[in-house]
Design an enzyme around this catalytic site. Sequence first.
Site, PDB file in Angstrom:
ATOM      1  N   LYS A  32      55.845  35.535  33.640  1.00 27.80           N
ATOM      2  CA  LYS A  32      57.131  36.216  33.442  1.00 27.80           C
ATOM      3  C   LYS A  32      57.984  35.468  32.419  1.00 27.80           C
ATOM      4  CE  LYS A  32      59.097  38.093  37.049  1.00 27.80           C
ATOM      5  NZ  LYS A  32      59.619  38.041  38.409  1.00 27.80           N
ATOM      6  N   ARG A 102      64.262  33.770  39.632  1.00 27.31           N
ATOM      7  CA  ARG A 102      63.024  34.519  39.879  1.00 27.31           C
ATOM      8  C   ARG A 102      61.809  33.619  39.758  1.00 27.31           C
ATOM      9  NH1 ARG A 102      63.718  40.203  38.475  1.00 27.31           N
ATOM     10  NH2 ARG A 102      65.936  40.549  38.207  1.00 27.31           N
ATOM     11  N   GLY A 111      55.475  40.218  44.363  1.00 30.92           N
ATOM     12  CA  GLY A 111      56.168  40.151  45.650  1.00 30.92           C
ATOM     13  C   GLY A 111      55.740  39.005  46.544  1.00 30.92           C
ATOM     14  N   MET A 113      56.109  35.714  46.020  1.00 27.57           N
ATOM     15  CA  MET A 113      57.031  34.578  46.076  1.00 27.57           C
ATOM     16  C   MET A 113      58.457  35.106  46.012  1.00 27.57           C
ATOM     17  SD  MET A 113      55.022  31.802  43.855  1.00 27.57           S
ATOM     18  CE  MET A 113      54.904  32.910  42.505  1.00 27.57           C
ATOM     19  N   ARG A 346      54.758  42.876  31.629  1.00 28.60           N
ATOM     20  CA  ARG A 346      53.493  42.178  31.893  1.00 28.60           C
ATOM     21  C   ARG A 346      52.372  43.202  31.782  1.00 28.60           C
ATOM     22  NH1 ARG A 346      54.894  41.381  38.247  1.00 28.60           N
ATOM     23  NH2 ARG A 346      54.932  43.563  38.757  1.00 28.60           N
ATOM     24  N   HIS A 469      55.416  48.716  46.967  1.00 32.19           N
ATOM     25  CA  HIS A 469      54.554  47.561  47.223  1.00 32.19           C
ATOM     26  C   HIS A 469      53.157  47.994  47.660  1.00 32.19           C
ATOM     27  CE1 HIS A 469      52.943  44.371  49.880  1.00 32.19           C
ATOM     28  NE2 HIS A 469      53.352  43.607  48.887  1.00 32.19           N
ATOM     29  N   SER A 810       7.932  38.294  36.567  1.00 29.41           N
ATOM     30  CA  SER A 810       9.153  38.866  37.136  1.00 29.41           C
ATOM     31  C   SER A 810       9.582  37.955  38.280  1.00 29.41           C
ATOM     32  CB  SER A 810       8.891  40.276  37.645  1.00 29.41           C
ATOM     33  OG  SER A 810      10.058  40.760  38.269  1.00 29.41           O
ATOM     34  N   CYS A 878      13.572  40.722  39.646  1.00 28.84           N
ATOM     35  CA  CYS A 878      13.642  41.929  40.465  1.00 28.84           C
ATOM     36  C   CYS A 878      14.141  41.651  41.880  1.00 28.84           C
ATOM     37  CB  CYS A 878      12.308  42.671  40.483  1.00 28.84           C
ATOM     38  SG  CYS A 878      10.993  41.692  41.231  1.00 28.84           S
ATOM     39  N   TYR A 898      14.997  41.257  30.692  1.00 32.06           N
ATOM     40  CA  TYR A 898      15.721  42.285  31.437  1.00 32.06           C
ATOM     41  C   TYR A 898      16.077  41.783  32.822  1.00 32.06           C
ATOM     42  CZ  TYR A 898      11.453  42.982  34.057  1.00 32.06           C
ATOM     43  OH  TYR A 898      10.371  42.766  34.879  1.00 32.06           O
TER      44      TYR A 898
HETATM   45  C1  PEP Z   1      11.563  39.151  45.838  1.00 32.90           C
HETATM   46  O1  PEP Z   1      10.972  38.386  46.600  1.00 32.90           O
HETATM   47  O2  PEP Z   1      12.556  38.809  45.192  1.00 32.90           O
HETATM   48  C2  PEP Z   1      11.116  40.538  45.696  1.00 32.90           C
HETATM   49  C3  PEP Z   1      11.681  41.334  44.811  1.00 32.90           C
HETATM   50  O3  PEP Z   1      10.154  40.961  46.538  1.00 32.90           O
HETATM   51  P1  PEP Z   1      10.423  41.405  48.047  1.00 32.90           P
HETATM   52  O4  PEP Z   1      11.906  41.405  48.262  1.00 32.90           O
HETATM   53  O5  PEP Z   1       9.804  42.735  48.185  1.00 32.90           O
HETATM   54  O6  PEP Z   1       9.712  40.311  48.777  1.00 32.90           O
END
Ligand code: PEP
Length: 922
Positions: A32, A102, A111, A113, A346, A469, A810, A878, A898
Amino acid sequence: MKKWVYLFHELDAAEKYVGGDWDAVRGLLGGKGANLADMTRLGVPVPPGFTVTTEACNAYLAAGGKFPEGMWEQMLDALKEVERLSGKKFGGTDNPLLVSCRSGAKFSMPGMMDTVLNIGLNDETAQAMIRLTNNERFVYDSYRRLIQMFGAVVLGMPDEAFEDVLEEFKRQRGAKLDTDLSAEDLKELTAIFKGVVRKELGFDFPMDPFEQLKLATEAVFKSWNGKRAVDYRRATNIPDDLGTAVNIVTMVFGNMGNDSGTGVAFTRNPATGEKKLYGDYLLNAQGEDVVAGIRNTEKIENLERDMPECYREFLQICDKLERHYRDMQDMEFTIERGKLWMLQTRNGKRTAKAAVKIAVDMANEGIITREEAVKRVTPENVDTLLHPQFDPETIKKAKADGRFFASGVNASPGAAVGQVYFDADTAEKMNKEYHQDVIMVRPFTKPDDVHGMLAAKGILTSEGGATSHAAVVARQFGVPCVVGAASVRIDLDKRQMEVDGKVVKEGEWISLDGGTGEVFLGKLPMTSPSLEEQTDLLTLLDWADEICARPGIRKSVNGSPTTGLQVWANADYPKDAQRARSYGARGIGLCRTEHMFFEQERLPIVQRMILAKTSEERKAALDELLPFQRADFEGLFTAMDGYPVIIRLIDPPLHEFLPAAKDLEEQIITKRIEALAGYVLGKGEPKEVVELEHMLQAVEAMHESNPMMGLRGVRLSIVMPEIVEMQVRAIFEAAANVTLKGVHAKPEVMIPLTGHVNELKVIQPRLEEIAREVMKEKGVSFPYKFGTMIEIPRAAVTAAEIAEIAEFFSFGTNDLTQMTFGYSRDDAERSFLVTYVEKGILPKNPFQTLDRDGVGRLMQIAVADGRSTRPDLEVGICGEHGGDPNSIEFCHLVGNNYVSCSPFRVPVARLAAAHAALKHAA
Ligand code: PEP
Ligand code: MG
């Protein structure tokens, strides 16, 4: 001597002190204070004033409640300058200066403080003010407000001490509103309030203006550690050591008659994001009347009618401020006898929907860049937009069924269904201790109610407007909220609310739609909103993808890609894959094939396959399963036409497909009892019992003490290769079939739970052989890969060898976290993990947010070593972490190609991937 105090026109000095960085200026002067100084420099009309720094607050608190040396003297000097600028004198009896005190921390804590207005008023200055303004009513109104606020905020008296007296006084005078009280009434009330202070505290309300200023400053400092402020900081992750600044600002009065007024406004609609001024004001009123939502306010556009010149000037200032701060502004203003003063600006809090629309609009208007637009929306915003809603049909039906209860202002969108509680403590208790979905209902909310609001699925108030509020806090936390439902009569004694004879008692269910402002009796079903209809969000996500797709946005680590992360999805069925694709997934990162085995018509075949005594019997059952799997895979490849689809071969231990031994034993006993008569007659054991016993024997034979570390994943494939052979055949037949129809299938076969390269060496060549065989049979070819999951620490640290066979990795971080910590993923959360996080032994739950130091370190090793063997190794994740923004950032840094997450998380992950790319841009 350290400088503890900066006048509003001393911004240059503050900038110099902190080294010019605006974030640091905000740290020093609070948001402020920094903005008031900045507006002063911009030439926006701001009443003269000064800021006592957050450093002073911290020094005061560290010293156990003592002003740091020189601070008070600097305040007195600054006050002299304010006197000079305003031409008024603090404590003066000719033209007295009144100030507000203030709070203002680096991050806005609305609100949370304390603030005290009208400091400097006493019996003498009040007389001077009456002479000056010829408005006795206004002066006594200000005076009684000062005593009330000072009593509550500075002297720690309960609000009710004054409120009860005021209500009784109004009742005696037959006044409905405060504004119905006359000057004489208010004069009398002032004297009564002074008496209240004396009676409650045993001393008089201080008449010395300097004493008032000193005590108010201390109160603001102390309020940094008040319960409300601390609760709010916990919920918003604001650090405790920032401290608050104190702003001393010349009072300007919105209650000097009908040429005066006060209001709050946003430069754009904070609920929808629409580019249109949004706010409320009141003529002849002081600021808290608008914010508290006690009096019914006017819409800001009506100011054009009441005071056209001020309105025009206000519009110009709005535009100037929005362009200067390059964001939607939330402003407070006061008009004193026709002169407009800006008291605050603000960056405005907004709903998720508004955040997206404002970001996209501002980029399209050229105020900010697309990158900034992407950065301004948080992954949580996106998550909120994909949250449940009521569909129009449900609402129509509820109305036809007479379940409509009330309507109010649609203050914060989203659907909420829960049990009603009428105070914050009960709401919090019912949620925390009894895990109930709670709707908190109050006449209006105050900062003390925030803990209940945070625990609630929805909030309903009977009073207040769009900037009350309740509305502001609900919007910030994404809690659906309806305010100002005026027809609702709340009876806090009977713990119930009522509209036209329809009564809802505490603990009963209601459904609330914060998007339309409607409230219904009972529980209504909710639906997930469709992304397709949210065009601004789609635009923003396209921009996010475009950022990630830029070559060079990422520094290459160990030969990793220089574009950002792609987002793939975990999907087991064609309909999930379609959803994933429509949410922007660029591949399937995990299809858990065993889920397909659990379907009703398939499970008996799977069980027959497991119980088979001979290889022929097993093969026969697998031959029956193959067409099912092939059809599933055809659906997946078609849905993901042109994108890679990673199909994981069977992973869980086989006993998961059979009933539990305990259940089988019970069934056997029941069947035996049923068959007892036949048994006695010598018919022998019934056939069903024989089958059940056979199954029980198999289950007992398969029993393992640690099944998650037992015969599963690649181990199972090695011991019983027929299953995965069938699966690979089904995958390649499906890919071949759809290829012949013109689909671009890109199968990637994933072998789970590898711990030693030799496991792959045994199984993978055999499966590749089948792949080649099928393509030959079908006379087609298409790109494909064979790879593995990295779920076992040994696989991570021997990645160089594993990558000799595997064409992709993965990270199965669910298992990798389990195996790295040695915590059972099925049990840890309910036994000790919560305690570990509460005690700070672990910073976060490692099954939700990737443990960078341990699990993450293994990932780093695996990526580096894997790519040292195979430079074009495709790397993904994954496990559940693939949808968590913090973990996504880590995957970006580690060099993943990814992340793969549930279809519903894909939009969140796309934004998080772009954030990571921008944050660490090469
Ligand atoms: C994992 O282990 O991260 C996985 C994706 O396989 P699951 O959860 O099926 O064991
Ligand atoms: Mg796993």
